[in-house]
Structure formats: C-alpha cells, structure tokens
Enzyme design. Structure first.
Site, short mmCIF file in Angstrom:
data_model
loop_
_atom_site.label_atom_id
_atom_site.label_comp_id
_atom_site.label_asym_id
_atom_site.label_seq_id
_atom_site.Cartn_x
_atom_site.Cartn_y
_atom_site.Cartn_z
CE1 TYR A 23 -3.94 -1.79 0.44
CE2 TYR A 23 -2.77 -3.20 1.59
CZ TYR A 23 -3.82 -3.24 0.89
OH TYR A 23 -4.82 -3.81 0.94
CG ASN A 46 -14.20 3.20 -5.50
OD1 ASN A 46 -15.19 3.70 -6.24
ND2 ASN A 46 -13.57 4.09 -4.66
CB CYS A 53 -7.85 -4.39 -5.62
SG CYS A 53 -9.20 -4.64 -6.19
CG HIS A 54 -5.91 -9.84 -6.61
ND1 HIS A 54 -6.62 -9.73 -7.44
CD2 HIS A 54 -4.82 -10.52 -7.21
CE1 HIS A 54 -6.23 -10.07 -8.80
NE2 HIS A 54 -4.87 -10.45 -8.59
CD GLU A 80 -1.98 -13.32 -9.79
OE1 GLU A 80 -1.19 -12.55 -9.45
OE2 GLU A 80 -3.11 -12.77 -10.62
#
Length: 84
Positions: A23, A46, A53-54, A80
DNA sequence: AAAGTGACAATTA
DNA sequence: CTAATTGCCACTT
C-alpha cells in the site's frame, strides 16, 4: 472520481501478474507517500474488477483485506506464485 | 459542511 | 520478539 483514486487505479492496474506492491509503494507512486491509508480506503470502497486490487498487500507482508474476502485474495496470490 | 471510518504504517512499551 | 498506540490520508454519511 478524484485524481487520487484515478492514480491508484492506474497504478494498481499496471501491476504485472506475479508481482505485488505494498500500500505504501502504491501511495508513493500516486505522488502521496503519506496516503497509504487512503489507498486501502479507495480500493475498499471501489471494488473494480478491472483492477487487480489483490496485488496490493501490507508492508508487513500480511495479506490485508479484500472486498471479495481476504481468503480469496490470499488464494489468488498463492495461485500466481507470489510468496513473501 | 463536519465528523467518522478503514484493505495501513511506524513507533513505543 | 510481539502487542498496543498514534498519526495519516481520502472517502462516506
């Protein structure tokens, strides 16, 4: 939409697969290194599916949260191939 | 318009 | 080392 959120979306959407940003890093890229708090807030309010956003985690290395469930986020990161 | 909220971070105990 | 506290920003109500 504000300029800040716009920047956040842009940056987060540019995160390549297999990579993750904290962040704080995102906040820095937006131009407000002190707005890491707001970054999470934006992503939370949002839930845009166009934005991974992950791929954004805490500086502590923790998963943090996810609008669809932090469980799923953790799962995706593992899928991933991201390992802290 | 003002006060409250939160997916955080850094410091102090 | 872990736990708790304080400070910060933008957004929502």
């Amino acid at each position: 939409m504000s300029l800040f959120s716009e920047q956040v979306y842009k940056i987060v959407s540019r995160i390549p697969k297999g990579k993750v940003l904290t962040y704080k890093q995102v906040a820095i890229l937006t131009g407000n290194p002190l707005a890491f708090r707001a970054v999470g807030n934006i992503l939370n309010k949002n839930h845009n599916k166009n934005i991974p956003c992950h791929r954004v985690i805490r500086s502590d290395g923790k998963i943090g949260g996810y609008n669809k469930g932090s469980k799923l986020k953790e799962k995706i990161l593992k899928e991933e191939g991201f390992v802290k």
